[in-house]
Design a protein around this motif. Structure first.
Motif, PDB file in Angstrom:
ATOM      1  N   PHE A 139     -31.596  -3.318  13.157  1.00 47.29           N
ATOM      2  CA  PHE A 139     -31.551  -4.248  12.020  1.00 47.29           C
ATOM      3  C   PHE A 139     -30.281  -5.095  11.990  1.00 47.29           C
ATOM      4  N   ILE A 140     -29.201  -4.529  12.475  1.00 50.23           N
ATOM      5  CA  ILE A 140     -27.926  -5.252  12.421  1.00 50.23           C
ATOM      6  C   ILE A 140     -27.964  -6.519  13.277  1.00 50.23           C
TER       7      ILE A 140
ATOM      8  N   PRO B 148     -40.190   3.140   4.971  1.00 47.56           N
ATOM      9  CA  PRO B 148     -40.938   4.387   4.808  1.00 47.56           C
ATOM     10  C   PRO B 148     -40.373   5.463   5.748  1.00 47.56           C
ATOM     11  N   PHE B 149     -40.503   6.696   5.350  1.00 47.15           N
ATOM     12  CA  PHE B 149     -40.020   7.876   6.064  1.00 47.15           C
ATOM     13  C   PHE B 149     -38.506   8.033   5.929  1.00 47.15           C
ATOM     14  N   TYR B 150     -37.740   7.023   6.312  1.00 46.55           N
ATOM     15  CA  TYR B 150     -36.284   7.123   6.320  1.00 46.55           C
ATOM     16  C   TYR B 150     -35.674   6.989   4.924  1.00 46.55           C
ATOM     17  N   GLY B 151     -36.303   6.250   4.057  1.00 46.61           N
ATOM     18  CA  GLY B 151     -35.701   5.942   2.776  1.00 46.61           C
ATOM     19  C   GLY B 151     -34.770   4.760   2.928  1.00 46.61           C
ATOM     20  N   LEU B 152     -33.477   5.004   3.055  1.00 46.04           N
ATOM     21  CA  LEU B 152     -32.485   3.953   3.246  1.00 46.04           C
ATOM     22  C   LEU B 152     -31.712   4.172   4.530  1.00 46.04           C
ATOM     23  N   ILE B 153     -31.477   3.089   5.263  1.00 41.36           N
ATOM     24  CA  ILE B 153     -30.673   3.120   6.478  1.00 41.36           C
ATOM     25  C   ILE B 153     -29.500   2.164   6.290  1.00 41.36           C
ATOM     26  N   PRO B 154     -28.266   2.633   6.346  1.00 47.67           N
ATOM     27  CA  PRO B 154     -27.131   1.711   6.280  1.00 47.67           C
ATOM     28  C   PRO B 154     -27.179   0.761   7.478  1.00 47.67           C
TER      29      PRO B 154
ATOM     30  N   ILE C 292     -27.776 -12.309   5.638  1.00 47.08           N
ATOM     31  CA  ILE C 292     -27.530 -11.606   4.376  1.00 47.08           C
ATOM     32  C   ILE C 292     -26.155 -10.940   4.393  1.00 47.08           C
ATOM     33  N   LEU C 293     -25.785 -10.349   5.531  1.00 45.98           N
ATOM     34  CA  LEU C 293     -24.486  -9.686   5.637  1.00 45.98           C
ATOM     35  C   LEU C 293     -23.339 -10.680   5.453  1.00 45.98           C
ATOM     36  N   SER C 294     -23.504 -11.843   6.042  1.00 46.72           N
ATOM     37  CA  SER C 294     -22.430 -12.839   5.963  1.00 46.72           C
ATOM     38  C   SER C 294     -22.193 -13.317   4.529  1.00 46.72           C
ATOM     39  N   LYS C 295     -23.224 -13.235   3.696  1.00 52.70           N
ATOM     40  CA  LYS C 295     -23.112 -13.686   2.316  1.00 52.70           C
ATOM     41  C   LYS C 295     -22.783 -12.545   1.344  1.00 52.70           C
ATOM     42  N   ASN C 296     -22.737 -11.319   1.845  1.00 49.43           N
ATOM     43  CA  ASN C 296     -22.529 -10.171   0.961  1.00 49.43           C
ATOM     44  C   ASN C 296     -21.498  -9.215   1.557  1.00 49.43           C
ATOM     45  N   ARG C 297     -20.327  -9.730   1.860  1.00 51.33           N
ATOM     46  CA  ARG C 297     -19.315  -8.925   2.532  1.00 51.33           C
ATOM     47  C   ARG C 297     -18.717  -7.848   1.626  1.00 51.33           C
ATOM     48  N   GLY C 298     -18.846  -7.991   0.341  1.00 48.58           N
ATOM     49  CA  GLY C 298     -18.310  -6.983  -0.574  1.00 48.58           C
ATOM     50  C   GLY C 298     -19.358  -6.005  -1.054  1.00 48.58           C
ATOM     51  N   THR C 299     -20.386  -5.800  -0.225  1.00 48.65           N
ATOM     52  CA  THR C 299     -21.536  -4.991  -0.652  1.00 48.65           C
ATOM     53  C   THR C 299     -21.956  -4.029   0.449  1.00 48.65           C
ATOM     54  N   ASP C 300     -22.355  -2.789   0.067  1.00 49.11           N
ATOM     55  CA  ASP C 300     -23.007  -1.874   1.004  1.00 49.11           C
ATOM     56  C   ASP C 300     -24.451  -2.335   1.177  1.00 49.11           C
ATOM     57  N   VAL C 301     -24.839  -2.623   2.404  1.00 44.75           N
ATOM     58  CA  VAL C 301     -26.181  -3.155   2.662  1.00 44.75           C
ATOM     59  C   VAL C 301     -27.029  -2.083   3.345  1.00 44.75           C
ATOM     60  N   PHE C 302     -28.227  -1.854   2.807  1.00 47.44           N
ATOM     61  CA  PHE C 302     -29.161  -0.857   3.336  1.00 47.44           C
ATOM     62  C   PHE C 302     -30.508  -1.517   3.643  1.00 47.44           C
ATOM     63  N   VAL C 303     -31.199  -0.965   4.600  1.00 52.97           N
ATOM     64  CA  VAL C 303     -32.590  -1.323   4.859  1.00 52.97           C
ATOM     65  C   VAL C 303     -33.464  -0.204   4.315  1.00 52.97           C
ATOM     66  N   ALA C 304     -34.450  -0.567   3.499  1.00 50.49           N
ATOM     67  CA  ALA C 304     -35.400   0.417   2.959  1.00 50.49           C
ATOM     68  C   ALA C 304     -36.625   0.485   3.856  1.00 50.49           C
TER      69      ALA C 304
ATOM     70  N   ASN D  27     -20.893  -2.353  -4.961  1.00 51.66           N
ATOM     71  CA  ASN D  27     -22.254  -2.874  -5.121  1.00 51.66           C
ATOM     72  C   ASN D  27     -23.113  -2.513  -3.910  1.00 51.66           C
ATOM     73  N   ALA D  28     -24.426  -2.457  -4.134  1.00 57.80           N
ATOM     74  CA  ALA D  28     -25.375  -2.155  -3.049  1.00 57.80           C
ATOM     75  C   ALA D  28     -26.455  -3.221  -3.003  1.00 57.80           C
ATOM     76  N   LEU D  29     -26.890  -3.522  -1.785  1.00 59.00           N
ATOM     77  CA  LEU D  29     -27.982  -4.457  -1.577  1.00 59.00           C
ATOM     78  C   LEU D  29     -29.013  -3.775  -0.682  1.00 59.00           C
ATOM     79  N   VAL D  30     -30.264  -3.788  -1.129  1.00 56.32           N
ATOM     80  CA  VAL D  30     -31.349  -3.123  -0.394  1.00 56.32           C
ATOM     81  C   VAL D  30     -32.318  -4.182   0.112  1.00 56.32           C
ATOM     82  N   ILE D  31     -32.533  -4.178   1.435  1.00 61.95           N
ATOM     83  CA  ILE D  31     -33.490  -5.091   2.056  1.00 61.95           C
ATOM     84  C   ILE D  31     -34.709  -4.268   2.470  1.00 61.95           C
ATOM     85  N   CYS D  32     -35.865  -4.637   2.012  1.00 64.85           N
ATOM     86  CA  CYS D  32     -37.066  -3.939   2.479  1.00 64.85           C
ATOM     87  C   CYS D  32     -37.337  -4.352   3.920  1.00 64.85           C
TER      88      CYS D  32
END
Length: 499
Positions: free
Chosen positions: A407-408, A430-436, A416-428, A394-399
């Motif tokens: 961000f970490i 501009p310019f970069y798109g997604l940052i793990p 959010i990370l503590s509640k979603n340990r089974g998920t790839d978390v990205f920050v959305a 699963n993936a979770l995207v945070i704007c």
């Protein structure tokens, strides 16, 4: 060893280097003012006082007028690095000259400049491919015929001009052939002046790129006739190391006043936008009322100050790792410069290839508009994301517009990370798109500045990348958080697109 070229700093395809000559070390990028041996407009001592301890003069004129016998450094100041041209410019302006290649080369051997050039045949601005091809072949032939002379006179750095004019296939051929001759320790692009005079900067960028991308990275590269300050950083960004021009005095005789952004006519100015020794002492009206000789000399001194300032500004930008931002800023000085900048962006992969991954003093990148997406740091991030391997289903995207970087470490992200340990978390973003989030401390994912209002094209490109990435990675479930008030709010439409 004479001819050795050591690179000290790099940014984009530009570099600060040191070229070893018989009369000292030349730091590049560097500008060689043209000194006409028939006219004493600006003395060598005056050049030195401005900061130029290197210049170029014309071996053909010296020989034709019997102005010099013996070592050229005995005529000029001893502590200067001297380059001699061969008379090719006279061919371009007036047709054939009364000297042969071997005669000009032998004369340069006699007068012993630090850097010499054989008598090439300039292509100019011809629209005849066959005529241009002939100039390329003749130039290559003349280069080959002096190889033995070069081997016997290695205290001179010999330069091989590259010809082809507007025909990029000929420039490519000329570059490849010239670079096969190891005796030449410097290469140079010939015939650019006609394109600069007509503000055909995009064509000049294409010519420089074609030549530079087909020669060895380790050899210094010269641009003949590159004498307007506003164009210098664009050429340097592609890897040009040295320039020469008589623009400073030719413009001055025509009452033209150089700035680092554009050229003015003296009569257009009510105030001087400069604090050099000339502009600090005189007003435009006072200069205009002087006799022509005195006025042109003072304008020439000013013009040289502007060229020197630009060279120093470019070096500082390289040292700081900010050359992309610098040429992006310069691009808005004139539409022709913006055309040049957009042409450079066509070669963004070439710039990325040589741009260093680690930059010592740069503290972050400055992002402005959609053009910034083509800077090397963003291109590398996009390539990294293309090969990113999902670790979770699963993936979770945070704007991330309102988040603190890195961000970490942001409290909201930590929660959010503590509640979603089974998920790839990205920050959305501009310019970069997604940052793990897991890599968000890496440069430059958390070392950047961007506008509060991002242009529409950047947002569209960002959303397109996010959509493509998430589709390609085949996540079973994708959630979006904090996106309603984001500049990327329409990223929410991706949910629908993904089904």
């Amino acid at each position: 060893m004479i001819g050795d070229f050591e690179i000290k700093d790099e940014d984009l395809a530009a570099r600060i280097g040191v070229l070893e000559t018989k009369h000292g070390k030349l730091e590049t990028p560097s500008f060689f003012p043209v000194v006409n041996p028939l006219r004493n407009d600006i003395s060598i001592k005056e050049l030195n006082s401005i900061g130029f301890y290197n210049f170029i003069t014309n071996a053909y004129i010296l020989k034709k007028n019997n102005l010099l016998n013996g070592n050229i450094h005995n005529k000029f100041e001893e502590n200067n690095i001297i380059m001699t041209d061969s008379g090719a410019y006279q061919i371009l302006e007036y047709g054939e000259i009364s000297q042969e290649n071997k005669d000009i080369v032998s004369y340069q051997v006699e007068i012993k400049p630090d850097i010499g050039v054989f008598l090439d045949v300039p292509t100019g601005n011809t629209d005849d491919w066959n005529e241009a091809k002939k100039s390329v072949e003749l130039t290559l032939e003349r280069g080959r015929e002096i190889i033995e002379v070069i081997r016997e006179n290695q205290d001179i750095i010999w330069t091989h001009p590259i010809q082809g004019g507007p025909f990029l296939d000929l420039i490519e051929y000329s570059s490849k052939q010239a670079s096969k001759i190891p005796e030449f320790k410097m290469l140079a692009l010939g015939s650019p002046t006609v394109f600069m005079e007509k503000y055909r900067y995009s064509k000049l960028i294409e010519m420089i790129y074609t030549a530079k991308s087909n020669v060895s990275r380790g050899i210094p590269f010269h641009l003949f006739g590159g004498g307007v300050p506003h164009l210098i950083p664009f050429a340097v960004a592609l890897g040009v190391d040295t320039f020469d021009s008589a623009s400073y005095i030719l413009f001055a005789r025509d009452n033209r006043y150089l700035t680092r952004e554009r050229t003015y006519r003296l009569e257009e100015l009510d105030y001087f936008p400069c604090s050099c020794p000339v502009c600090s002492r005189y007003t435009p009206k006072e200069l205009a009322e002087m006799k022509s000789g005195e006025r042109s000399k003072l304008l020439a001194i000013h013009n040289l100050w502007k060229i020197r300032e630009e060279m120093n500004a470019v070096k500082q930008a390289i040292r700081e790792g900010r050359l992309f931002e610098y040429i992006q800023q310069k691009a808005y000085s004139h539409p022709a410069l913006y055309n040049a900048f957009k042409s450079i962006l066509k070669y963004s992969r070439y710039l990325e290839k040589y741009d260093p991954r680690v930059k010592g003093s740069v503290k972050g990148v400055l992002l402005f508009n959609s053009d910034s997406i083509d800077r090397p740091e963003i291109l590398r991030h996009v390539e990294f994301m293309k090969v990113f391997v999902p670790k979770k289903r699963n993936a979770l995207v945070i704007c991330g517009d309102k988040l603190n970087s890195p961000f970490i470490l942001d409290p909201k992200v930590k929660s959010i990370l503590s509640k979603n340990r089974g998920t790839d978390v990205f920050v959305a973003l501009p310019f970069y798109g997604l940052i793990p989030v897991s890599t968000s401390e890496s440069f430059p994912m958390s070392q950047f500045e961007m506008p509060e209002e991002v242009d529409k094209l950047t947002l569209e490109k960002t959303v397109s990348f996010i959509q493509s990435f998430l589709k390609d990675k085949n996540y079973e479930e994708i959630k979006f958080i904090e996106c309603e008030k984001s500049v990327l709010s329409h990223v929410m439409s991706i949910n629908t697109a993904l089904g």
